[in-house]
Design a protein around this motif. Structure first.
Motif, PDB file in Angstrom:
ATOM      1  N   LEU A 111       0.821  -1.208   0.000  1.00  0.00           N
ATOM      2  CA  LEU A 111       0.000   0.000   0.000  1.00  0.00           C
ATOM      3  C   LEU A 111       0.857   1.260   0.000  1.00  0.00           C
ATOM      4  CD1 LEU A 111      -2.829  -1.000   2.527  1.00  0.00           C
ATOM      5  CD2 LEU A 111      -2.809  -1.209   0.032  1.00  0.00           C
ATOM      6  N   ARG A 112       1.986   1.213   0.687  1.00  0.00           N
ATOM      7  CA  ARG A 112       2.883   2.371   0.724  1.00  0.00           C
ATOM      8  C   ARG A 112       3.471   2.670  -0.652  1.00  0.00           C
ATOM      9  NH1 ARG A 112       5.495  -0.330   5.064  1.00  0.00           N
ATOM     10  NH2 ARG A 112       7.432  -0.352   3.841  1.00  0.00           N
ATOM     11  N   ALA A 113       3.626   1.634  -1.463  1.00  0.00           N
ATOM     12  CA  ALA A 113       4.281   1.781  -2.769  1.00  0.00           C
ATOM     13  C   ALA A 113       3.329   2.234  -3.871  1.00  0.00           C
ATOM     14  CB  ALA A 113       4.930   0.455  -3.164  1.00  0.00           C
ATOM     15  N   LEU A 114       2.043   2.382  -3.560  1.00  0.00           N
ATOM     16  CA  LEU A 114       1.088   2.799  -4.581  1.00  0.00           C
ATOM     17  C   LEU A 114       1.441   4.196  -5.114  1.00  0.00           C
ATOM     18  CD1 LEU A 114      -2.263   1.578  -2.966  1.00  0.00           C
ATOM     19  CD2 LEU A 114      -1.070   0.584  -4.930  1.00  0.00           C
ATOM     20  N   PRO A 115       1.286   4.426  -6.409  1.00  0.00           N
ATOM     21  CA  PRO A 115       1.677   5.716  -7.021  1.00  0.00           C
ATOM     22  C   PRO A 115       0.840   6.902  -6.563  1.00  0.00           C
ATOM     23  CG  PRO A 115       0.558   4.309  -8.621  1.00  0.00           C
ATOM     24  CD  PRO A 115       0.840   3.448  -7.427  1.00  0.00           C
ATOM     25  N   VAL A 116      -0.308   6.650  -5.934  1.00  0.00           N
ATOM     26  CA  VAL A 116      -1.175   7.743  -5.521  1.00  0.00           C
ATOM     27  C   VAL A 116      -0.482   8.707  -4.567  1.00  0.00           C
ATOM     28  CG1 VAL A 116      -2.186   6.419  -3.596  1.00  0.00           C
ATOM     29  CG2 VAL A 116      -3.441   8.353  -4.579  1.00  0.00           C
ATOM     30  N   TRP A 117       0.421   8.174  -3.698  1.00  0.00           N
ATOM     31  CA  TRP A 117       1.067   9.035  -2.699  1.00  0.00           C
ATOM     32  C   TRP A 117       2.053  10.008  -3.355  1.00  0.00           C
ATOM     33  CZ3 TRP A 117      -2.430   8.188   0.414  1.00  0.00           C
ATOM     34  CH2 TRP A 117      -2.866   6.914   0.737  1.00  0.00           C
ATOM     35  N   GLU A 118       2.823   9.502  -4.314  1.00  0.00           N
ATOM     36  CA  GLU A 118       3.761  10.369  -5.017  1.00  0.00           C
ATOM     37  C   GLU A 118       3.010  11.420  -5.830  1.00  0.00           C
ATOM     38  OE1 GLU A 118       7.413  11.915  -5.792  1.00  0.00           O
ATOM     39  OE2 GLU A 118       6.873  10.309  -4.397  1.00  0.00           O
ATOM     40  N   SER A 119       1.900  10.998  -6.423  1.00  0.00           N
ATOM     41  CA  SER A 119       1.085  11.929  -7.195  1.00  0.00           C
ATOM     42  C   SER A 119       0.538  13.046  -6.310  1.00  0.00           C
ATOM     43  CB  SER A 119      -0.076  11.178  -7.848  1.00  0.00           C
ATOM     44  OG  SER A 119      -0.960  12.065  -8.493  1.00  0.00           O
ATOM     45  N   LEU A 120       0.031  12.675  -5.124  1.00  0.00           N
ATOM     46  CA  LEU A 120      -0.478  13.666  -4.180  1.00  0.00           C
ATOM     47  C   LEU A 120       0.634  14.613  -3.724  1.00  0.00           C
ATOM     48  CD1 LEU A 120      -2.953  11.807  -1.775  1.00  0.00           C
ATOM     49  CD2 LEU A 120      -3.440  13.837  -3.151  1.00  0.00           C
ATOM     50  N   PHE A 121       1.796  14.039  -3.428  1.00  0.00           N
ATOM     51  CA  PHE A 121       2.925  14.835  -2.939  1.00  0.00           C
ATOM     52  C   PHE A 121       3.329  15.879  -3.987  1.00  0.00           C
ATOM     53  CE2 PHE A 121       7.279  15.832  -1.767  1.00  0.00           C
ATOM     54  CZ  PHE A 121       7.210  15.898  -0.381  1.00  0.00           C
ATOM     55  N   ILE A 122       3.412  15.454  -5.228  1.00  0.00           N
ATOM     56  CA  ILE A 122       3.806  16.367  -6.307  1.00  0.00           C
ATOM     57  C   ILE A 122       2.760  17.462  -6.492  1.00  0.00           C
ATOM     58  CG2 ILE A 122       4.173  16.546  -8.797  1.00  0.00           C
ATOM     59  CD1 ILE A 122       5.418  13.722  -8.653  1.00  0.00           C
ATOM     60  N   ARG A 123       1.484  17.079  -6.466  1.00  0.00           N
ATOM     61  CA  ARG A 123       0.415  18.071  -6.621  1.00  0.00           C
ATOM     62  C   ARG A 123       0.476  19.126  -5.524  1.00  0.00           C
ATOM     63  NH1 ARG A 123      -5.067  15.097  -6.712  1.00  0.00           N
ATOM     64  NH2 ARG A 123      -5.823  17.266  -6.795  1.00  0.00           N
ATOM     65  N   LEU A 124       0.741  18.690  -4.308  1.00  0.00           N
ATOM     66  CA  LEU A 124       0.840  19.625  -3.186  1.00  0.00           C
ATOM     67  C   LEU A 124       2.059  20.520  -3.314  1.00  0.00           C
ATOM     68  CD1 LEU A 124      -0.148  17.098  -0.390  1.00  0.00           C
ATOM     69  CD2 LEU A 124      -1.357  19.236  -0.838  1.00  0.00           C
TER      70      LEU A 124
END
Length: 213
Positions: free
Chosen positions: A117-130
């Motif tokens: 779950l930690r490796a899902l791309p959604v977190w990196e996407s959110l981080f970049i958007r922020l």
């Protein structure tokens, strides 16, 4: 003018009354949006929102081209009790808020302890958007965490809790909030449970006095 939340709650309560009075059994079909709008004397958009809420709770289900039906789900009775507590007790708003936070905290723990779950791309996407100052909605970040944790019942309950908590989670994350959210997302990626929980708590507490989280 009636507040939107109060009107929404009254519509849902009217729908539940209609279901009882019409003796609609589990699996039975509900009247159409048009008919409900006329009988409840409210706009169709308001009826649609209330039906969507009941569907998220698991109380009804919509079949494409077939109409809306009272759910026969095994979760039906449990969630109806929770819905009654939320909708009928005006003094429980603070408890609703605290319970919503508990669901978010548990979802954070689940994500942090799962390498997959930690490796899902959604977190990196959110981080970049922020980081690049894109508009991000508070609710979207929290909902993504709940969804990723994978507990569908918790998601349904959380959706209702945030709807009735009286906090505008649908608003955009402000510049002042952003550091907390960035820390939370990065901690999720790295599996740092305590750091993630602390960032979440700081985010909530920063907005608590403003009444927005």
């Amino acid at each position: 003018m009636m507040q939107p939340k109060k009107r929404f709650i009254e519509i849902v309560q009217q729908l539940r009354t209609l279901i009882r009075e019409e003796h609609i059994e589990e699996g039975g079909k509900l009247p159409s949006e048009r008919v409900l709008s006329e009988r409840l004397q409210v706009g169709r958009s308001a009826v649609r929102e209330a039906l969507r809420s009941l569907e998220l709770l698991g109380l009804i289900e919509t079949k494409h081209g077939g109409g809306t039906f009272l759910s026969a789900s095994p979760q039906h009775k449990l969630i109806e009790v929770l819905a009654t507590f939320i909708m009928d007790d005006a003094g429980s708003i603070e408890d609703v808020h605290k319970t919503r936070i508990l669901h978010e905290q548990e979802a954070i723990r689940v994500v942090c302890t799962s390498a997959e779950l930690r490796a899902l791309p959604v977190w990196e996407s959110l981080f970049i958007r922020l980081e690049v100052a894109e508009d991000v909605v508070r609710k979207d970040v929290l909902r993504e965490i709940i969804i990723t944790a994978g507990n569908r019942l918790s998601l349904r309950i959380w959706l209702q809790l945030q709807a009735y908590s009286g906090r505008p989670l649908g608003a955009l994350i402000t510049t002042q909030e952003k550091p907390y959210v960035l820390t939370l997302v990065k901690a999720l990626q790295l599996g740092l449970t305590e750091d993630a929980l602390q960032a979440h708590a700081a985010w909530v507490n920063n907005n608590k006095d403003k009444g927005v989280m």
